[in-house]
Design a protein around this motif. Structure first.
Motif, short mmCIF file in Angstrom:
data_model
loop_
_atom_site.label_atom_id
_atom_site.label_comp_id
_atom_site.label_asym_id
_atom_site.label_seq_id
_atom_site.Cartn_x
_atom_site.Cartn_y
_atom_site.Cartn_z
N PRO A 1 12.80 2.00 11.55
CA PRO A 1 12.38 2.56 10.27
C PRO A 1 13.48 2.61 9.22
O PRO A 1 13.20 2.73 8.04
CB PRO A 1 11.91 3.97 10.64
CG PRO A 1 11.61 3.92 12.10
CD PRO A 1 12.59 2.94 12.66
N VAL B 1 8.12 3.99 0.17
CA VAL B 1 8.65 4.25 1.51
C VAL B 1 7.49 4.45 2.49
O VAL B 1 7.45 3.84 3.57
CB VAL B 1 9.58 5.47 1.51
CG1 VAL B 1 10.06 5.77 2.93
CG2 VAL B 1 10.78 5.22 0.58
N ARG B 2 6.54 5.29 2.11
CA ARG B 2 5.38 5.52 2.98
C ARG B 2 4.57 4.24 3.14
O ARG B 2 4.06 3.94 4.22
CB ARG B 2 4.51 6.63 2.41
CG ARG B 2 5.17 7.99 2.42
CD ARG B 2 4.32 9.02 1.71
NE ARG B 2 5.01 10.30 1.57
CZ ARG B 2 4.63 11.26 0.75
NH1 ARG B 2 3.55 11.08 -0.01
NH2 ARG B 2 5.31 12.39 0.68
N GLN B 3 4.43 3.49 2.05
CA GLN B 3 3.70 2.22 2.13
C GLN B 3 4.39 1.26 3.08
O GLN B 3 3.75 0.56 3.87
CB GLN B 3 3.59 1.60 0.74
CG GLN B 3 2.69 2.35 -0.23
CD GLN B 3 1.23 2.04 -0.01
OE1 GLN B 3 0.80 0.90 -0.05
NE2 GLN B 3 0.45 3.09 0.23
N ARG C 1 6.40 2.01 5.65
CA ARG C 1 6.24 2.47 7.03
C ARG C 1 4.83 2.21 7.55
O ARG C 1 4.65 1.89 8.72
CB ARG C 1 6.52 3.97 7.09
CG ARG C 1 7.99 4.34 6.93
CD ARG C 1 8.12 5.84 6.83
NE ARG C 1 9.51 6.29 6.84
CZ ARG C 1 9.87 7.52 6.57
NH1 ARG C 1 8.94 8.43 6.27
NH2 ARG C 1 11.14 7.86 6.59
N ARG C 2 3.84 2.33 6.67
CA ARG C 2 2.46 2.18 7.11
C ARG C 2 2.08 0.72 7.30
O ARG C 2 1.42 0.37 8.28
CB ARG C 2 1.52 2.84 6.10
CG ARG C 2 0.05 2.76 6.47
CD ARG C 2 -0.82 3.54 5.50
NE ARG C 2 -2.23 3.46 5.86
CZ ARG C 2 -3.21 4.03 5.18
NH1 ARG C 2 -2.92 4.74 4.08
NH2 ARG C 2 -4.46 3.92 5.56
N PRO D 1 5.38 -1.44 9.67
CA PRO D 1 6.01 -0.42 10.52
C PRO D 1 7.25 -0.89 11.26
O PRO D 1 8.17 -0.10 11.49
CB PRO D 1 4.88 -0.02 11.48
CG PRO D 1 3.92 -1.16 11.47
CD PRO D 1 3.99 -1.71 10.09
N HIS E 1 13.46 0.73 5.81
CA HIS E 1 12.73 1.16 4.63
C HIS E 1 13.47 2.24 3.83
O HIS E 1 13.06 2.57 2.72
CB HIS E 1 11.35 1.69 5.03
CG HIS E 1 10.44 0.63 5.55
ND1 HIS E 1 10.02 -0.43 4.80
CD2 HIS E 1 9.89 0.45 6.79
CE1 HIS E 1 9.24 -1.23 5.53
NE2 HIS E 1 9.14 -0.71 6.73
N GLU E 2 14.55 2.79 4.41
CA GLU E 2 15.33 3.82 3.71
C GLU E 2 16.83 3.61 3.95
O GLU E 2 17.50 4.48 4.50
CB GLU E 2 14.93 5.21 4.20
CG GLU E 2 13.48 5.59 3.96
CD GLU E 2 13.16 6.96 4.52
OE1 GLU E 2 13.29 7.94 3.77
OE2 GLU E 2 12.80 7.05 5.71
N ASN F 1 3.72 5.65 -2.87
CA ASN F 1 5.10 5.86 -2.45
C ASN F 1 5.56 4.64 -1.66
O ASN F 1 5.02 4.35 -0.60
CB ASN F 1 5.19 7.12 -1.59
CG ASN F 1 6.60 7.45 -1.17
OD1 ASN F 1 7.29 6.62 -0.59
ND2 ASN F 1 7.03 8.67 -1.46
#
Length: 460
Positions: free
Chosen positions: A421, A395-397, A399-400, A403, A424-425, A393
């Motif tokens: 954040p 978006v999750r990638q 954020r991780r 960050p 990323h979105e 994903n």
């Protein structure tokens, strides 16, 4: 007087070069030779970024050889024909070369051996020059030509002792008979380069190696996935062209020790792993290692707009776009970026991995058949990955692994003003606020893309 030809291929260095050392042993004289292979250009592997880096490497190698009394002979054309011609001109009894893993390299070696034997000469092939261990040095206990899964390969690989790295020769003695050489090309003659392309050559590679082993290796385990931190070694172009020795890198990393060295060594093992797969299964340069019955979306029809957006870094998913723009600018991409952009193309957009692999080979300065093609297959789930259904994903990638959004802000400057954040979105912002940014809406719904991929795989 014993005379040999040393045919340089993907090993453009003087340090830890077994073919060169063997040719010079016992007072031997050598003709260092590089042939600009017409077969590689015909096959479409002569991308501008690699051509420019190669020119740097050749010029640097020639300068290093000259400082030791030698020089690099440069020829263009068919490798076998040109090598045999040079060997005949200097009355060489042997030709020394490093082993290759690809099907093309294996066929070239077979042709060269046969041609030399017809002339009464011998081909000497040296293993473990472009990899830490030769392909086939370790094999599964239950039989088989190669390991199909990385973890057991890594365990077997780790139990083997690599050869000791060799110093560069102090002197390179040329034969009395001289041979003509093409003029050394310069980077300035190559068009279409990435603006941020790195410098090639052993001199720069060794400078980078010394600095990174001193300052970067210790933090590699924790930082190598940090997109903005840029804590990877960036040795991949030098490993591809052989200006750095993987054997020496392992030895020097082990000399430093610690978790960072262990994590770095594991990555070098991944490189060996892919080379041993390709050596055993040369067809995987273009064919699925494990076919899944995929009926990919046609990149020229159904998915044409999606592929164009992916290539240009305009998918609407900032971390994907940042990585694709880094590739275009530097001819290089962070490893985490390679994983997530490949997953996005093959699984979220359900486009054939070969489309992405070709685009990467068009731009990557480290574009390597073994690592590029087999990594793409690994991500696509048609290679050696034991979890072929995983979908990353973005978006999750993001954020991780980014960050604070620093990586995205660097490569997608139109989003530089977005806070935290939200970078990323950006599509979650109110419509009037989104309108301030010249950035596209997402080209696909992530959940819909994931479901399409799983449905297609289930049908296959």
């Amino acid at each position: 007087m014993r005379v040999s030809v040393v045919l340089f291929t993907a090993d453009l260095r003087m340090h830890d070069h077994p073919p060169l050392r063997a040719a010079l042993a016992g007072g031997g004289r050598a003709v260092p030779l590089f042939v600009r292979d017409s077969g590689i250009a015909t096959a479409g592997f002569g991308a501008p970024n690699r051509e420019a880096f190669l020119r740097d490497c050749l010029a640097d190698l020639d300068a290093g050889l000259r400082s030791r009394g030698g020089r690099l002979v440069l020829r263009s054309g068919d490798v076998v024909e040109e090598t045999c011609r040079v060997a005949a001109q200097v009355l060489a009894g042997e030709v020394h070369v490093s082993a290759g893993a690809s099907g093309y390299a294996q066929r070239r070696e077979e042709r060269l051996r046969a041609a030399l034997e017809r002339d009464g000469r011998r081909l000497v092939v040296h293993e473990a020059v472009t990899t830490v261990l030769p392909p086939g040095a370790v094999s599964p206990s239950g039989g088989g030509s190669h390991f199909a899964v990385f973890t057991p390969y890594f365990r077997a690989w780790s139990r083997q002792a690599p050869r000791d790295p060799l110093p560069a020769p102090r002197a390179v003695r040329l034969p009395e008979r001289s041979v003509a050489s093409d003029r050394m090309p310069v980077r300035g003659g190559v068009r279409g380069l990435s603006p941020g392309l790195a410098v090639g050559g052993e001199k720069d590679g060794r400078r980078r190696m010394t600095a990174w082993l001193r300052d970067g290796l210790a933090g590699y385990e924790e930082g190598h996935d940090d997109l903005a931190g840029d804590a990877t070694s960036r040795f991949s172009p030098h490993l591809h062209f052989g200006t750095l020795s993987p054997v020496e890198l392992v030895a020097r990393a082990r000399g430093v020790g610690g978790p960072g060295a262990a994590a770095f060594e594991r990555q070098l093992c991944w490189r060996d792993f892919h080379h041993q797969v390709l050596a055993a299964r040369p067809e995987t340069s273009s064919a699925d290692y494990r076919p899944r019955g995929d009926r990919w979306r046609d990149a020229r029809e159904q998915a044409a707009d999606d592929v164009a957006a992916w290539r240009s870094g305009r998918t609407g998913f900032p971390v994907v776009d940042a990585a694709m723009r880094q590739l275009a600018h530097e001819g290089w991409m962070h490893n985490r970026g390679r994983l997530l952009t490949a997953s996005f193309l093959t699984k979220t957009l359900y486009v054939d991995w070969r489309v992405g692999a070709r685009h990467f080979l068009d731009l990557l300065v480290d574009g390597d058949v073994a690592n590029n093609q087999l990594n793409w297959q690994w991500v696509a789930g048609t290679g050696t990955d034991t979890r072929p259904g995983r979908v990353l994903n973005p978006v999750r990638q993001g954020r991780r692994y980014d960050p604070d959004g620093a990586y995205v802000r660097r490569w997608v400057p139109e989003l530089a003003d977005l806070p935290g954040p939200a970078v990323h979105e950006p599509w979650t912002l109110p419509a009037e606020e989104r309108a301030r940014y010249d950035y596209p809406e997402p080209i696909v719904d992530l959940a819909a893309g994931r479901d399409r991929f799983h449905r297609a795989r289930d049908r296959g």
